[in-house]
Write an enzyme that holds these catalytic residues in place. Structure first.
Site, PDB file in Angstrom:
ATOM      1  N   GLY A   7      -9.038  45.571  -5.008  1.00 20.41           N
ATOM      2  CA  GLY A   7      -9.065  45.577  -3.542  1.00 20.41           C
ATOM      3  C   GLY A   7     -10.481  45.413  -3.033  1.00 20.41           C
ATOM      4  O   GLY A   7     -11.017  46.278  -2.333  1.00 20.41           O
ATOM      5  N   LYS A 177     -13.685  66.462   3.225  1.00 18.88           N
ATOM      6  CA  LYS A 177     -13.724  65.113   3.803  1.00 18.88           C
ATOM      7  C   LYS A 177     -12.429  64.844   4.576  1.00 18.88           C
ATOM      8  O   LYS A 177     -12.440  64.238   5.651  1.00 18.88           O
ATOM      9  CB  LYS A 177     -13.927  64.079   2.683  1.00 18.88           C
ATOM     10  N   ASN A 244     -21.464  55.881  16.061  1.00 18.90           N
ATOM     11  CA  ASN A 244     -20.507  55.064  15.277  1.00 18.90           C
ATOM     12  C   ASN A 244     -19.102  55.109  15.866  1.00 18.90           C
ATOM     13  O   ASN A 244     -18.697  56.109  16.457  1.00 18.90           O
ATOM     14  CB  ASN A 244     -20.378  55.582  13.835  1.00 18.90           C
TER      15      ASN A 244
HETATM   16  N1  LIG Z   1     -15.861  50.122   4.670  1.00 18.44           N
HETATM   17  C1  LIG Z   1     -16.538  51.260   4.536  1.00 18.44           C
HETATM   18  O1  LIG Z   1     -17.718  51.348   4.926  1.00 18.44           O
HETATM   19  C2  LIG Z   1     -15.903  52.462   3.891  1.00 18.44           C
HETATM   20  C3  LIG Z   1     -14.572  52.474   3.516  1.00 18.44           C
HETATM   21  N2  LIG Z   1     -14.040  53.600   2.918  1.00 18.44           N
HETATM   22  C4  LIG Z   1     -12.646  53.603   2.489  1.00 18.44           C
HETATM   23  O2  LIG Z   1     -12.487  52.612   1.480  1.00 18.44           O
HETATM   24  C5  LIG Z   1     -11.172  52.043   1.549  1.00 18.44           C
HETATM   25  C6  LIG Z   1     -11.304  50.543   1.729  1.00 18.44           C
HETATM   26  O3  LIG Z   1     -11.894  50.310   2.988  1.00 18.44           O
HETATM   27  P1  LIG Z   1     -12.486  48.874   3.387  1.00 18.44           P
HETATM   28  O4  LIG Z   1     -13.184  48.281   2.232  1.00 18.44           O
HETATM   29  O5  LIG Z   1     -13.214  49.069   4.647  1.00 18.44           O
HETATM   30  O6  LIG Z   1     -11.139  48.080   3.677  1.00 18.44           O
HETATM   31  P2  LIG Z   1     -10.908  46.515   3.609  1.00 18.44           P
HETATM   32  O7  LIG Z   1      -9.646  46.227   4.324  1.00 18.44           O
HETATM   33  O8  LIG Z   1     -12.152  45.798   4.014  1.00 18.44           O
HETATM   34  O9  LIG Z   1     -10.726  46.249   2.044  1.00 18.44           O
HETATM   35  C7  LIG Z   1      -9.537  46.419   1.337  1.00 18.44           C
HETATM   36  C8  LIG Z   1      -9.272  45.100   0.658  1.00 18.44           C
HETATM   37  O10 LIG Z   1      -8.241  45.245  -0.292  1.00 18.44           O
HETATM   38  C9  LIG Z   1      -7.602  43.986  -0.364  1.00 18.44           C
HETATM   39  N3  LIG Z   1      -6.315  44.158  -1.029  1.00 18.44           N
HETATM   40  C10 LIG Z   1      -5.294  44.979  -0.667  1.00 18.44           C
HETATM   41  N4  LIG Z   1      -4.274  44.837  -1.543  1.00 18.44           N
HETATM   42  C11 LIG Z   1      -4.678  43.900  -2.449  1.00 18.44           C
HETATM   43  C12 LIG Z   1      -4.053  43.310  -3.576  1.00 18.44           C
HETATM   44  N5  LIG Z   1      -2.827  43.672  -3.940  1.00 18.44           N
HETATM   45  N6  LIG Z   1      -4.737  42.380  -4.276  1.00 18.44           N
HETATM   46  C13 LIG Z   1      -5.983  42.015  -3.902  1.00 18.44           C
HETATM   47  N7  LIG Z   1      -6.628  42.536  -2.835  1.00 18.44           N
HETATM   48  C14 LIG Z   1      -5.966  43.464  -2.127  1.00 18.44           C
HETATM   49  C15 LIG Z   1      -7.484  43.558   1.082  1.00 18.44           C
HETATM   50  O11 LIG Z   1      -7.263  42.159   1.170  1.00 18.44           O
HETATM   51  C16 LIG Z   1      -8.841  43.979   1.623  1.00 18.44           C
HETATM   52  O12 LIG Z   1      -9.769  42.931   1.539  1.00 18.44           O
HETATM   53  C17 LIG Z   1     -10.469  52.744   2.712  1.00 18.44           C
HETATM   54  O13 LIG Z   1      -9.726  53.835   2.241  1.00 18.44           O
HETATM   55  C18 LIG Z   1     -11.638  53.233   3.574  1.00 18.44           C
HETATM   56  O14 LIG Z   1     -11.290  54.340   4.367  1.00 18.44           O
HETATM   57  C19 LIG Z   1     -14.789  54.706   2.637  1.00 18.44           C
HETATM   58  C20 LIG Z   1     -16.109  54.744   2.985  1.00 18.44           C
HETATM   59  C21 LIG Z   1     -16.771  53.649   3.649  1.00 18.44           C
HETATM   60  C1  LIG Z   2     -17.102  60.089   8.498  1.00 11.88           C
HETATM   61  C2  LIG Z   2     -16.318  59.172   9.407  1.00 11.88           C
HETATM   62  C3  LIG Z   2     -15.472  59.974  10.344  1.00 11.88           C
HETATM   63  C4  LIG Z   2     -17.370  58.440  10.181  1.00 11.88           C
HETATM   64  O1  LIG Z   2     -16.885  57.784  11.282  1.00 11.88           O
HETATM   65  C5  LIG Z   2     -15.428  58.302   8.557  1.00 11.88           C
HETATM   66  O2  LIG Z   2     -15.299  58.556   7.368  1.00 11.88           O
HETATM   67  C6  LIG Z   2     -14.628  57.194   9.093  1.00 11.88           C
HETATM   68  O3  LIG Z   2     -14.941  56.653  10.128  1.00 11.88           O
HETATM   69  O4  LIG Z   2     -13.648  56.838   8.403  1.00 11.88           O
END
Ligand SMILES: NC(=O)C1=CN([C@@H]2O[C@H](COP(=O)(O)OP(=O)(O)OC[C@H]3O[C@@H](n4cnc5c(N)ncnc54)[C@H](O)[C@@H]3O)[C@@H](O)[C@H]2O)C=CC1
Ligand SMILES: CC(C)(CO)C(=O)C(=O)O
Length: 298
Positions: A7, A177, A244
């Site tokens: 992912g 968290k 944010n």
């Molecule tokens: N983006 C960030 O800064 C942060 C994200 N997170 C957590 O990380 C997780 C991912 O978040 P993001 O990266 O922002 O989401 P995102 O939506 O950008 O990335 C997830 C990716 O997984 C891909 N995907 C889903 N099923 C798939 C499959 N079967 N085969 C191939 N690709 C597949 C999607 O196409 C998508 O590109 C979430 O739980 C989010 O809350 C945590 C901290 C920071």
């Molecule tokens: C820590 C926090 C709440 C920061 O916005 C976050 O994890 C989120 O946006 O998913």
């Protein structure tokens, strides 16, 4: 280390890309991102800056790796786990928000580690990811305590320059968290405000209630998390991220499905297993699910 990132969107591409400077990394992603990384490599820009060339593919199964990082949105976890069950992976580490480890652990033979990530990541375009903030990856045994596998994975991350800490108290950290996300994400998403708006009294009270309920459910699960620690964690994150927009607000603004099921929804479900009621989390989850249904997202 051979690392499979299942992912590779924003977070998975950033972390996988950083790891690729040292390790043999395969990104499981969707096209056109996978095709672009395969043909031209990956640019990491922003707070981290490098060009790397991990393997990238849309193939979900048939991989062989020492570690699988799970970075799909929480609602895609079951599908990711089923695909990983058709791979040879020796260990699994989720960096997702919300409680997803039980879904992974129940469907996979490989040991599952718990993890949290505070790096900020944004997929700008295919083949290009922005690091919007250098944070930290914290990982460790799902049930807490010392764990040689977690130590090996933590070292592999640090060898690649990723800020990683191995912790022996992951249950408490995950629930803290969860309390922060339960308090901040749903309230900001429903009221369409940035995190700093939760300083005001009524929104602040609502976020505190959701976090306190989460701490209560953590204690029912025998995880030591006091109401005060959960409440203070919300206030600390609100201050630190005042400008944010939470990830859930960003999802709502983009008309995308949210992670409410794995956050407020998980608090409701686990509370129910203990015969306990969490009215604030139930209300927040119901409102978000109603919005998702109305928007045709579920
Ligand atoms: N983006 C960030 O800064 C942060 C994200 N997170 C957590 O990380 C997780 C991912 O978040 P993001 O990266 O922002 O989401 P995102 O939506 O950008 O990335 C997830 C990716 O997984 C891909 N995907 C889903 N099923 C798939 C499959 N079967 N085969 C191939 N690709 C597949 C999607 O196409 C998508 O590109 C979430 O739980 C989010 O809350 C945590 C901290 C920071
Ligand atoms: C820590 C926090 C709440 C920061 O916005 C976050 O994890 C989120 O946006 O998913």
């Amino acid at each position: 280390m051979r690392i499979l990132v299942f992912g590779a969107g924003s977070l998975g591409t950033l972390v996988g890309g950083l790891l690729a400077s040292v390790h043999d990394v395969t990104l499981v992603a969707r096209d056109p991102h996978a095709a672009r990384v395969s043909s031209a490599g990956l640019d990491i820009v922003g707070a981290e800056s490098t060009h790397v060339s991990p393997t990238a593919t849309t193939a979900e199964t048939g991989h062989d790796a020492d570690l699988a990082l799970v970075t799909v949105k929480s609602f895609d976890t079951a599908r990711a786990a089923d695909a990983l069950a058709d791979c040879d992976v020796d260990a699994v580490l989720s960096l997702q928000n919300g409680l997803t480890e039980a879904t992974l652990a129940s469907r996979l033979d490989a040991p599952a580690l718990a993890g949290t990530a505070t790096y900020g990541a944004r997929l700008v375009e295919p083949g290009r990811v922005e690091c919007t903030g250098v944070g930290r990856v914290v990982l460790g045994a799902l049930d807490g305590g010392p764990d040689p596998l977690a130590e090996r994975v933590g070292k592999a991350f640090r060898d690649a320059g990723v800020n990683a800490l191995v912790a022996t108290d992951m249950p408490r950290r995950r629930w803290e968290k969860l309390a922060v996300n339960a308090g901040i994400n749903a309230v900001t998403a429903l009221s369409r405000v940035e995190n700093g708006a939760l300083r005001s009294s009524d929104a602040n009270d609502l976020a505190h209630r959701a976090a306190r309920e989460t701490a209560r459910v953590a204690r029912l699960e025998r995880v030591s998390l006091s109401n005060r620690v959960a409440r203070e964690a919300v206030d600390r994150v609100v201050e630190k991220t005042a400008a944010n927009r939470s990830s859930m607000l960003q999802d709502v603004a983009a008309e995308k499905r949210t992670e409410v099921d794995a956050i407020n929804g998980a608090v409701v479900d686990i509370a129910a297993e203990h015969g306990f009621e969490v009215p604030t989390n139930r209300t927040l989850a119901a409102l978000l699910r109603a919005w998702e249904r109305g928007a045709g997202l579920r």
